[in-house]
Design an enzyme around this catalytic site. Structure first.
Site, PDB file in Angstrom:
ATOM      1  N   ASP A 194      52.228 -23.997  21.695  1.00 40.39           N
ATOM      2  CA  ASP A 194      52.296 -23.997  22.087  1.00 40.39           C
ATOM      3  C   ASP A 194      52.296 -25.230  24.491  1.00 40.39           C
ATOM      4  O   ASP A 194      50.967 -24.267  24.451  1.00 40.39           O
ATOM      5  CB  ASP A 194      53.544 -23.520  22.246  1.00 40.39           C
ATOM      6  CG  ASP A 194      53.668 -23.836  21.102  1.00 40.39           C
ATOM      7  OD1 ASP A 194      54.054 -24.276  20.155  1.00 40.39           O
ATOM      8  OD2 ASP A 194      54.561 -22.167  20.826  1.00 40.39           O
ATOM      9  N   TYR A 245      45.284 -13.213  19.732  1.00 39.83           N
ATOM     10  CA  TYR A 245      46.021 -13.894  20.381  1.00 39.83           C
ATOM     11  C   TYR A 245      46.185 -12.102  21.297  1.00 39.83           C
ATOM     12  O   TYR A 245      46.680 -11.417  21.358  1.00 39.83           O
ATOM     13  CB  TYR A 245      47.297 -14.155  20.764  1.00 39.83           C
ATOM     14  CG  TYR A 245      47.589 -15.337  19.716  1.00 39.83           C
ATOM     15  CD1 TYR A 245      48.480 -16.101  20.510  1.00 39.83           C
ATOM     16  CD2 TYR A 245      47.439 -15.789  18.260  1.00 39.83           C
ATOM     17  CE1 TYR A 245      47.714 -17.360  19.855  1.00 39.83           C
ATOM     18  CE2 TYR A 245      47.424 -17.264  17.916  1.00 39.83           C
ATOM     19  CZ  TYR A 245      47.464 -17.988  18.540  1.00 39.83           C
ATOM     20  OH  TYR A 245      47.783 -19.255  17.985  1.00 39.83           O
TER      21      TYR A 245
END
Length: 244
Positions: free
Chosen positions: A53, A111
């Site tokens: 994002d 992540y």
């Protein structure tokens, strides 16, 4: 026609995410496709392991593209790094089987989310979420254990509903604190929209006593987003590595 796999790192602060958008050209994929078009003398589409994002970073994003070029792999790597913005860098480039697809062939991704519990180093301040709270790391680790495994993570996402499955598998969650910075590493076979940021925020809220550890079971069972914790801001999130 050849298929090329590239590993990329980028600072996401200036970009509107990876995916191309109709209202802006300021995306990572658009920057790549503009350079690839010049290098290959034709339109080239690039596919990433996943869409990061806006403001999210990557140390090991993987992508692939297909094109015809007389350049060697080393020359292509050098060309891309010469013409891409300074905050985007190709770490490696190699020809792969034509059937390889960066997203479809990915097995898992790791992540990491960084949280500063004291005034952060000036050189990392833009890449960590800063809080005045001092969370209990042991509570965060105990709560994280409940998330490991295969579950329906709809309640830990910003999706209102989904026609596709929201079941995912988290392989591990590691939480470490070093010099005032908490790093939450999460590896899984896939992630829903905002899932890592919501999980990280929920674990932080548990560590600071704003939520109890029982909230994990409640959200997994009832699948209600409002019962989970804070969605932490995107700039503290980095895609570390993609596994194939």
């Amino acid at each position: 026609m050849k298929n090329y796999k590239i590993t990329i790192e980028y600072d996401g602060l200036k970009y509107s995410g990876w995916q191309k958008q109709g209202n802006t050209k300021n995306t990572i994929s658009q920057k790549f496709e503009d350079v690839l078009k010049k290098m290959c003398n034709c339109d080239v589409e690039i596919f990433a392991s996943g869409r990061t994002d806006a403001l999210v970073h990557a140390k090991g994003q993987v992508a692939n593209f297909k094109c015809e070029s007389s350049l060697s792999e080393t020359e292509m790597l050098n060309y891309l790094n010469k013409y891409l913005p300074l905050d985007i860098r190709v770490l490696s480039l190699e020809e792969v089987d034509m059937r390889f697809h960066a997203r479809l062939n990915a097995v898992s991704k790791t992540y990491e989310y960084k949280i500063a519990t004291k005034k952060p180093d000036v050189f990392i301040r833009k890449y960590v979420y800063a809080t005045d709270d001092i969370p209990d790391i042991s509570k965060m680790k105990n709560a994280a254990k409940k998330l490991v495994g295969t579950h329906d993570f709809l309640g830990f996402s910003s999706l209102k509903k989904s026609k596709k499955s929201t079941v995912r598998t988290i392989n591990f969650i590691d939480i470490e604190k070093n010099d005032g910075v908490i790093t939450i590493k999460i590896n899984g076979d896939g992630f829903l929209y905002n899932m890592v940021r919501i999980i990280s925020g929920t674990l932080l809220d548990i560590g600071t006593g704003k939520l109890s550890e029982d909230v994990i079971d409640k959200v997994l069972t009832e699948k209600v987003r409002e019962n989970a914790g804070t969605t932490l801001p995107p700039y503290g999130l980095t895609l570390n590595k993609v596994f194939y």
